[in-house]
Write a protein that holds these residues in place. Structure first.
Motif, PDB file in Angstrom:
ATOM      1  N   ASP A 224       0.822  -1.199   0.000  1.00 20.80           N
ATOM      2  CA  ASP A 224       0.000   0.000   0.000  1.00 20.80           C
ATOM      3  C   ASP A 224       0.865   1.261   0.000  1.00 20.80           C
ATOM      4  O   ASP A 224       1.721   1.451   0.862  1.00 20.80           O
ATOM      5  N   GLY A 225       0.632   2.097  -1.002  1.00 20.24           N
ATOM      6  CA  GLY A 225       1.329   3.382  -1.072  1.00 20.24           C
ATOM      7  C   GLY A 225       2.657   3.379  -1.802  1.00 20.24           C
ATOM      8  O   GLY A 225       3.263   4.425  -1.994  1.00 20.24           O
ATOM      9  N   SER A 228       1.971   5.131  -5.155  1.00 18.39           N
ATOM     10  CA  SER A 228       0.899   6.123  -5.072  1.00 18.39           C
ATOM     11  C   SER A 228       1.449   7.540  -5.205  1.00 18.39           C
ATOM     12  O   SER A 228       2.567   7.827  -4.788  1.00 18.39           O
ATOM     13  N   LYS A 231       0.440   9.069  -1.399  1.00 13.92           N
ATOM     14  CA  LYS A 231       0.888   8.404  -0.179  1.00 13.92           C
ATOM     15  C   LYS A 231       2.386   8.109  -0.283  1.00 13.92           C
ATOM     16  O   LYS A 231       2.941   8.044  -1.375  1.00 13.92           O
TER      17      LYS A 231
END
Length: 510
Positions: A224-225, A228, A231
Motif C-alpha cells: 500500500d502506497g 501512489s 501516499k
C-alpha cells in the motif's frame, strides 16, 4: 580482482581518458576569459539543450532519484520529476531567448555580471553578492558529485572511498581547467548520451532479473502506497499521506531552473537565439524520458532485490551500481557493458561538477577580483587565475565530501533551493519588469538565499508536524518575489539608460 572487474575498470578508465583528451583539444580554443567561461557564444542547439540538461541532472538522476523511488517515496520522486519537466519547458520558453539577447547586448559573460550590468551597478555590489551565493551553494553541490564517484568505486571494488573520490575529482578538474566552457559543454553532450543508454540498459536488465514486468508490478502492487502519488510507503510503519501542499512544494523544484547559473550560462552561450526552439524540444523530451526511466529503475530495483538476485541494500541510492555489478557476472561483453553503465554514473556526476566549477571559479576571478575589487589582469593572467580558482574550489569541495554517508539527493535538493530562491525571482523580474532596480535585485537575492536556510533549519524543524514542513524552495521563492517588488517600488526608479536597454531587448524579442 576478477576478469569482470577488470573489464569494468577498462571501460571506465577509457571514458575518463576520453574526457581529458577533449579538455586538451579545447584548451587550444581558449584565447580569452570570454572563451573560457562562455565559449565565445558559439554553442549549437543540440549542445545547448543536452549540456544544459546533463549539467542539471547530475548524479541524483542515476543515484538519488532511483534511490528515492526504491525506498518507497514514489510520490516525492514523481512530483519532483513533473515539476522539473515543467520547469525545463518554461525556462527554455520564456527565459532563454531574452537572456541570450540581453546578456549579449550588455556584454555580460557570467550571471553575476549580467545582474550588475542589467541594473547599472557601477560598484558591483550585485556582482559580489551573487558571486558569494554561487560559491556558498555550488561548493557543497560539487562535493555531492565527488561523493557519488567515491560511493561508486567503493561499492564496486571495495576501493577506499576517499581514494576513489580523489581520483574522480582530479579527472574532472583536469579537463575543466584545460578546456573551460567549451570542453564542459561538449563533454556534457557525450555524457548525456551515455547516461541515456545506461538508463535503458539497466531498466531492461532489471526487469528481466526481477522476473518480468508482471512480477515487478505484482511486487509493488501488494504494498500500500508504494506507487501512489498521494501516499508514501514506510514499510512496517504503514503509509503517510502526501497532501496537496506537499505536492505543490515538491512541484516547486521546477522553479529552481530559473536560477541555475550553469543552465543560464548555456542560454547566454548559444550562437543563434532563433535555434532555441529546437533546443527546447530536445531538452524537454530528454528530461521526461530520463527521469521516467530513473524512477522506474527504483521500482524495478525493489523487484530485483525481492527476487533475490541482489542482496538487500542499506543505501538504495546504489541500486544502479548493484544492477550493473549483476550484469558484469554474465561474461566479458556484459562486463564491458556494465562498465559503460557505470561510466554513465560518472558522466552524470561530471557533467554537473564541471559546470559548477566553472560558475564558481568565474565568481571568484571575474566577479569578485575583477568586478568588485577592480584588479586588472591581462587575458593570459585572467586565464591563469580562472584555472587556479577551479583548483582551489575543487579542493574545498573535496574536503566537504569526505563524509561518505551524506545523501546525494538531500544535498542537491538544498543547493537547488538556494539557487532557485536567490536567483530565480531576480532573473524573471530582471527580464520582464522594467521598474525593477538594483536595490530590488539585492533584496530578492538576500531574502531568497536567507529564507532557504531559515525555512529548512528553523521553520521546518519547529513546525515539523504541521503543513509548514514543506520544501524550502517554494516559500523562499515567494518571499524573494515580494522583496523585489516592495523594495523596487519604495526606492528610486532605474535610470533612463537601463530602461532604454530593457525596452530595446523587449522590442527585439517581441
Amino acid at each position: 580482482m576478477n576478469s569482470a572487474d577488470i573489464c569494468i575498470l577498462i571501460a571506465i578508465f577509457a571514458y575518463l581518458a576520453a574526457m581529458i583528451v577533449i579538455g586538451v583539444i579545447y584548451s587550444k580554443k581558449n584565447k580569452s576569459s570570454d572563451d573560457f567561461y562562455l565559449g565565445g557564444r558559439k554553442l549549437g542547439p543540440v549542445v545547448t539543450a543536452m549540456s544544459a540538461e546533463a549539467s542539471d541532472m547530475s548524479s541524483w538522476l542515476l543515484m538519488g532519484l532511483p534511490g528515492l523511488a526504491m525506498a518507497g517515496s514514489f510520490a516525492e520522486a514523481s512530483w519532483t520529476a513533473i515539476g522539473l519537466a515543467i520547469g525545463t519547458y518554461l525556462n527554455f520558453l520564456i527565459v532563454a531567448k531574452r537572456l541570450r539577447r540581453y546578456s549579449s547586448r550588455i556584454d555580460a559573460i557570467t550571471v553575476p555580471d549580467f545582474f550588475s550590468k542589467r541594473f547599472g551597478d557601477n560598484k558591483s555590489i550585485l556582482s559580489l553578492i551573487s558571486a558569494l551565493i554561487i560559491i556558498v551553494f555550488f561548493v557543497p553541490y560539487t562535493a555531492s558529485g565527488f561523493s557519488a564517484c567515491g560511493k561508486l568505486f567503493n561499492t564496486l571494488f571495495g576501493m577506499n572511498y576517499v581514494t576513489a573520490m580523489l581520483i574522480s575529482a582530479v579527472v574532472i578538474v583536469l579537463y575543466t581547467t584545460l578546456g573551460g566552457f567549451l570542453a564542459a559543454s561538449v563533454t556534457d553532450l557525450i555524457q548525456s548520451i551515455i547516461m541515456t543508454v545506461a538508463l535503458v540498459i539497466v531498466l531492461i536488465f532489471g526487469i528481466n532479473s526481477a522476473g518480468g514486468w508482471d512480477q515487478v508490478v505484482a511486487n509493488v502492487s501488494s504494498l500500500d502506497g508504494f506507487v501512489s502519488l498521494t501516499k508514501t510507503y514506510q514499510g512496517a510503519e504503514g503509509v503517510a499521506p502526501y497532501n496537496g501542499l506537499t505536492i505543490a512544494s515538491t512541484l516547486a523544484w521546477g522553479l529552481g531552473y530559473f536560477g541555475m547559473p550553469h543552465i543560464l550560462l548555456r542560454f547566454m552561450a548559444i550562437e543563434d537565439p532563433k535555434k532555441l526552439k529546437a533546443s527546447r524540444r530536445i531538452a524537454v523530451i530528454w528530461v521526461v524520458i530520463s527521469m521516467a526511466a530513473a524512477i522506474l529503475i527504483g521500482i524495478v530495483g525493489f523487484g530485483v532485490v525481492k527476487s533475490g538476485a541482489i542482496a538487500e541494500l542499506s543505501d538504495t541510492e546504489r541500486i544502479i551500481v548493484a544492477i550493473a555489478k549483476l550484469i558484469s557476472t554474465h561474461g566479458i561483453l556484459p562486463a564491458i557493458i556494465a562498465g559503460f553503465i557505470l561510466a554513465g554514473i560518472l558522466a552524470a556526476t561530471m557533467s554537473t561538477a564541471d559546470s559548477q566549477l566553472l560558475a564558481a571559479s568565474s565568481s571568484v576571478s571575474q566577479n569578485i577580483m575583477h568586478d568588485f575589487f577592480g584588479i586588472k589582469l591581462s587575458e593570459k593572467k585572467a586565464m591563469i587565475v580562472a584555472r587556479i580558482s577551479v583548483i582551489v574550489i575543487s579542493a574545498i569541495a573535496v574536503f566537504m565530501s569526505l563524509n561518505e554517508k551524506s545523501s546525494v539527493f538531500k544535498v542537491v535538493s538544498f543547493a537547488w533551493a538556494g539557487f532557485g530562491a536567490a536567483f530565480g525571482p531576480v532573473v524573471l523580474f530582471a527580464l520582464f519588469w522594467r521598474r525593477m532596480n538594483k536595490w530590488g535585485a539585492l533584496a530578492g537575492m538576500i531574502t531568497g538565499g536567507v529564507m532557504v536556510f531559515v525555512w529548512k533549519y528553523v521553520v521546518a524543524r519547529i513546525f515539523a508536524d504541521t503543513i509548514l514542513n514543506i520544501y524550502e524552495l517554494l516559500p523562499a521563492f515567494i518571499f524573494a518575489c515580494i522583496a523585489i517588488v516592495v523594495v523596487s517600488l519604495i526606492t528610486k526608479a532605474p535610470d533612463n539608460e537601463a530602461i532604454e536597454v530593457f525596452d530595446e531587448v523587449k522590442l527585439i524579442n517581441d
